[in-house]
Write a protein that holds these residues in place. Structure first.
Motif, PDB file in Angstrom:
ATOM      1  N   ALA A 170       1.183  -1.187  -0.014  1.00 59.00           N
ATOM      2  CA  ALA A 170       0.018  -0.083   0.105  1.00 59.00           C
ATOM      3  C   ALA A 170       1.144   1.446   0.084  1.00 59.00           C
ATOM      4  N   TYR A 171       1.582   1.105   1.219  1.00 58.10           N
ATOM      5  CA  TYR A 171       2.463   2.252   0.393  1.00 58.10           C
ATOM      6  C   TYR A 171       3.579   2.290  -0.796  1.00 58.10           C
TER       7      TYR A 171
ATOM      8  N   ALA B 247       2.822   1.792  -3.595  1.00 58.21           N
ATOM      9  CA  ALA B 247       1.369   1.948  -4.417  1.00 58.21           C
ATOM     10  C   ALA B 247       1.288   3.243  -4.732  1.00 58.21           C
ATOM     11  N   TYR B 248       1.410   4.182  -3.097  1.00 57.00           N
ATOM     12  CA  TYR B 248       0.383   5.125  -3.157  1.00 57.00           C
ATOM     13  C   TYR B 248       1.372   6.914  -2.922  1.00 57.00           C
TER      14      TYR B 248
ATOM     15  N   SER C  28       4.717   6.164  -6.580  1.00 52.80           N
ATOM     16  CA  SER C  28       4.165   5.421  -7.789  1.00 52.80           C
ATOM     17  C   SER C  28       4.226   6.812  -8.953  1.00 52.80           C
TER      18      SER C  28
ATOM     19  N   LYS D 124      -2.830   4.523  -6.979  1.00 48.56           N
ATOM     20  CA  LYS D 124      -3.635   5.237  -5.578  1.00 48.56           C
ATOM     21  C   LYS D 124      -4.510   4.006  -5.179  1.00 48.56           C
TER      22      LYS D 124
ATOM     23  N   SER E 133      -3.703   0.834  -4.171  1.00 48.93           N
ATOM     24  CA  SER E 133      -3.158   1.077  -2.295  1.00 48.93           C
ATOM     25  C   SER E 133      -4.788   1.238  -1.991  1.00 48.93           C
TER      26      SER E 133
ATOM     27  N   LEU F  51      -5.192  -1.728   0.975  1.00 46.18           N
ATOM     28  CA  LEU F  51      -5.377  -0.703   2.979  1.00 46.18           C
ATOM     29  C   LEU F  51      -7.049  -1.608   3.704  1.00 46.18           C
TER      30      LEU F  51
ATOM     31  N   SER G 104      -2.420  -7.873  -7.339  1.00 44.74           N
ATOM     32  CA  SER G 104      -1.817  -6.308  -7.091  1.00 44.74           C
ATOM     33  C   SER G 104      -0.881  -5.901  -6.295  1.00 44.74           C
TER      34      SER G 104
ATOM     35  N   ILE H 282       2.449  -4.215  -8.225  1.00 44.82           N
ATOM     36  CA  ILE H 282       3.259  -2.888  -7.425  1.00 44.82           C
ATOM     37  C   ILE H 282       4.555  -3.164  -7.093  1.00 44.82           C
TER      38      ILE H 282
ATOM     39  N   ARG I 175       5.378  -0.612 -11.753  1.00 52.63           N
ATOM     40  CA  ARG I 175       4.999   0.845 -10.300  1.00 52.63           C
ATOM     41  C   ARG I 175       4.984   2.488 -11.040  1.00 52.63           C
TER      42      ARG I 175
END
Length: 400
Positions: free
Chosen positions: A333-334, A336-337, A340, A346, A349, A353, A377, A381, A387
């Motif tokens: 998640a980190y 991807a957000y 990237s 996002k 992500s 989450l 995903s 990622i 990414r």
């Protein structure tokens, strides 16, 4: 030339889910063969795809390999006379759900959004029809808590809920998809939300609400500034309509949900789980293996799993399993957000989450399409080339 992900992977997961639906609703064990066939198709699909690809293995975090080592030790400690969650017929079975972890070993460039869209909509359609046919059983499942039929009816509700939640993935990347796909996905989520609210299923209602909120947020955020005003108006009108509908039906349609909002229905299972785990402190570290369970005094037998994700993972593989499993979700998640270039990343992500947060509610690793999409995903990622793509590059490569 990169080999495209074999569609038997998607078909296998959906067939396993359908087998669970039919087994619990019709109560005929012959449909269990669909779950076996689903798993076999999934495994066949793995080996027909670009499995154990150097492209995939190169960027997989070390925490994954440690987690897989713990999974292996869980399998080695399997006892055929142990608790039933070690079986492969149920979507939460430890053995069958662990096969999804292998998806991270597939070349991430082989995934195709066209296939994902098609099978998400197919499963949503199946879940919709199933929910209509068995509406009464799904809605009244909570009324038989601690009775013999409660687990069967609860499973019916779970499978229908997760089936329609498959479209949540599409809504997280809605800006690159055709509008009709977005509208169908939103319709599926809204229907699922109403079903879960009528049935009084608090955790599922919350997950549906989160994904619908994310969909509305992305609908506004990922569009040109000059169009945002009207999108605010549309979203505001929809939310106001939903609130008014809820208020008008709170004493009739949604009475079960309101009656259970503050009820502590997990006190018993948490008590017996903690009591059983306290007998062997080493189980907190290493777990009890794939067939491990705990005695539940309310149900009067050894249960092979617990509804809460943290406790379930610790029960099977201990903290040595839970920590890397949770870290993979948070790390993905980190990346991807924050690391990237695309809105797609996002959106992924946010998708991850929500399922990470669901570990607290009902985030048991399961052989379901929603969890398969989490691992797909991850593959996208963790690959730095994917990414670093912008939305146009991602769409051109994966939406063919």
């Amino acid at each position: 030339m990169i080999k495209t992900l074999d569609v038997k992977i998607y078909v296998g997961v959906i067939l396993h889910t359908l087998g669970g639906m039919l087994t619990t609703s019709i109560e005929n064990s012959v449909f269990l063969y669909l779950t076996y066939l689903g798993l076999l198709l999934f495994i066949w699909g793995l080996f027909k795809s670009d499995f154990c690809s150097p492209v995939a293995k190169k960027y997989i975090p070390s925490s994954y390999w440690f987690m897989m080592f713990i999974v292996l030790t869980m399998f080695l400690r399997y006892d055929s006379e142990g608790a039933n969650a070690g079986q492969i017929q149920t979507h939460t079975g430890t053995i069958v759900s662990s096969f999804l972890f292998l998806v991270l070993l597939i070349n991430p460039f082989s995934f195709r959004l066209n296939d994902i869209i098609k099978y998400c909509l197919i499963l949503t359609g199946i879940a919709f029809v199933y929910s209509i046919i068995y509406w009464k059983d799904i809605v009244l499942a909570h009324a038989w808590l601690n009775n013999e039929g409660s687990i069967r009816l609860a499973t019916m509700g779970q499978l229908s809920a997760f089936g329609m939640l498959s479209c949540s993935f599409l809504l997280c990347i809605q800006h690159i998809l055709p509008k009709k796909i977005v509208y169908l996905s939103m319709a599926g989520l809204l229907f699922g939300l109403i079903l879960m609210m009528v049935a009084g299923r608090r955790s599922y209602t919350f997950i549906y609400f989160l994904f619908i909120s994310i969909a509305f947020y992305l609908y506004i955020k990922n569009n040109p500034t000059q169009k945002k005003f009207w999108r605010y108006v549309i979203v505001g009108a929809l939310l106001a309509g939903m609130v008014l509908f809820f208020l008008s039906k709170q004493d009739t349609m949604f009475v079960f949900l309101l009656g259970r909002i503050e009820a502590n229905t997990r006190e018993g299972i948490e008590f017996y789980w903690a009591k059983d785990m306290a007998k062997d402190p080493f189980a907190w570290i290493w777990g009890k293996g794939a067939s491990g369970g705990y005695y539940d005094g309310d149900f009067g037998f050894v249960r092979g799993g617990i509804e809460l994700g943290f406790q379930h993972i610790v029960l099977k593989g201990g903290l040595l399993m839970f920590i890397p499993y949770l870290w993979l979700h948070l790390y993905a998640a980190y990346l991807a957000y924050f690391k990237s270039r695309s809105k797609v990343m996002k959106g992924l992500s946010m998708y991850i989450l929500v399922w990470t947060l669901n570990i607290y509610f009902k985030g048991v690793p399961s052989f379901l399409l929603v969890h398969l999409l989490v691992w797909i995903s991850f593959g996208w990622i963790f690959n730095p080339r994917i990414r670093s793509m912008n939305d146009s590059q991602f769409k051109k490569l994966f939406l063919k």
